[in-house]
Enzyme design. Structure first.
Site, short mmCIF file in Angstrom:
data_model
loop_
_atom_site.label_atom_id
_atom_site.label_comp_id
_atom_site.label_asym_id
_atom_site.label_seq_id
_atom_site.Cartn_x
_atom_site.Cartn_y
_atom_site.Cartn_z
N TYR A 89 22.63 52.79 53.57
CA TYR A 89 23.93 52.15 53.34
C TYR A 89 24.27 51.19 54.47
O TYR A 89 24.67 50.04 54.23
CB TYR A 89 25.01 53.22 53.21
CG TYR A 89 26.36 52.69 52.82
CD1 TYR A 89 26.61 52.25 51.52
CD2 TYR A 89 27.40 52.62 53.74
CE1 TYR A 89 27.86 51.77 51.15
CE2 TYR A 89 28.65 52.15 53.39
CZ TYR A 89 28.87 51.72 52.09
OH TYR A 89 30.11 51.23 51.73
N LYS B 129 24.72 47.06 54.08
CA LYS B 129 25.96 46.35 54.35
C LYS B 129 25.79 45.34 55.50
O LYS B 129 26.44 44.29 55.50
CB LYS B 129 27.08 47.35 54.67
CG LYS B 129 27.47 48.20 53.48
CD LYS B 129 27.87 47.37 52.26
CE LYS B 129 28.39 48.22 51.12
NZ LYS B 129 28.80 47.42 49.93
#
Length: 245
Positions: A150, A154
């Site tokens: 994650y 991002k």
């Protein structure tokens, strides 16, 4: 903000069936925009359409590159785009699997590339003064335990946002990302329901609390609006000061 600005504007919102994406779609709709809600959740799309009949909907699995291109091409031209669809698979670094990493990058990064290429290309051809907002996270700038895929995805979103801003700026297309902290969506409330876990995160937020959906929505709508006419290439934290510590 000029509340009439969005009247006559057509805006595509991915991941628009729940949480932040749904909040963005509804706020833009309230401000007069023609909203197209895109998601892979057909049942939720039907519920959204039943409640807000003037919102257009489209169903597609954004990890399917070719089918996504077909669907988005058929949707026509847009003045704005919000890339909100995403996934978060939590695994410790030493246990992060290739499958988890690939799924995360495919939806959180590759799908933004795909949808934005189509929408921006049409903006350029039609000479539309457009705006694109990518939903990123505080995890792009700070390490979070068990969030390897994650955090990486991002960070990629923020980097791609800057390149998009650089290359699309000469065509009068602005591109920014928004980087929230923990937001109290239905999923957020479930994920952070354990008090010890929640308090540990809140202790790192100077304002001492998690965010609400509307607080992210307000920033996204601002970045899409004429009020942000000189704002491009930014990654704007909505994090209560988390990244300042």
């Amino acid at each position: 903000m000029n509340t009439n600005y969005f009247r006559g504007k057509r805006i595509l919102v991915t991941g628009a069936c729940q949480g932040i994406g749904r909040g963005i779609a509804l706020e833009l709709w309230r401000n007069g925009a023609t909203v197209v809600a895109l998601s892979n959740q057909e049942a939720n799309l039907k519920r959204l359409k039943a409640e807000y009949r003037s919102i257009e909907t489209a169903a597609v699995d954004l990890t399917d590159w070719d089918r996504t291109r077909e669907v988005v091409e058929e949707l026509g031209d847009f003045d704005g785009l919000v890339n909100c669809a995403g996934v978060c698979i939590t695994e410790p670094f030493l246990e992060c699997s290739p499958r988890s990493f690939d799924i995360t990058m495919s939806l959180n990064v590759k799908a933004i590339l795909n949808v934005s290429q189509i929408v921006a290309s049409k903006m350029i051809v039609k000479k539309i003064k457009g705006a694109i907002v990518n939903i990123s996270s505080q995890a792009s700038m700070a390490a979070l335990a068990n969030h390897t895929a994650y955090c990486a995805s991002k960070a990629a979103v923020d980097s791609m946002t800057r390149v998009m801003a650089l290359e699309l700026g000469p065509h009068n297309i602005r591109v920014n990302s928004v980087n929230p902290t923990v937001i109290m969506t239905d999923l957020g409330r479930q994920a952070w329901a354990e008090p010890v876990k929640a308090n540990a995160m809140k202790s790192k937020i100077p304002l001492g609390r998690f965010g609400e959906v509307q607080e992210v929505v307000n920033v996204v709508v601002f970045l899409l609006s004429e009020g942000a006419s000189l704002v491009s290439g930014t990654s704007l934290p909505v994090d209560g000061g988390f990244l300042a510590t």
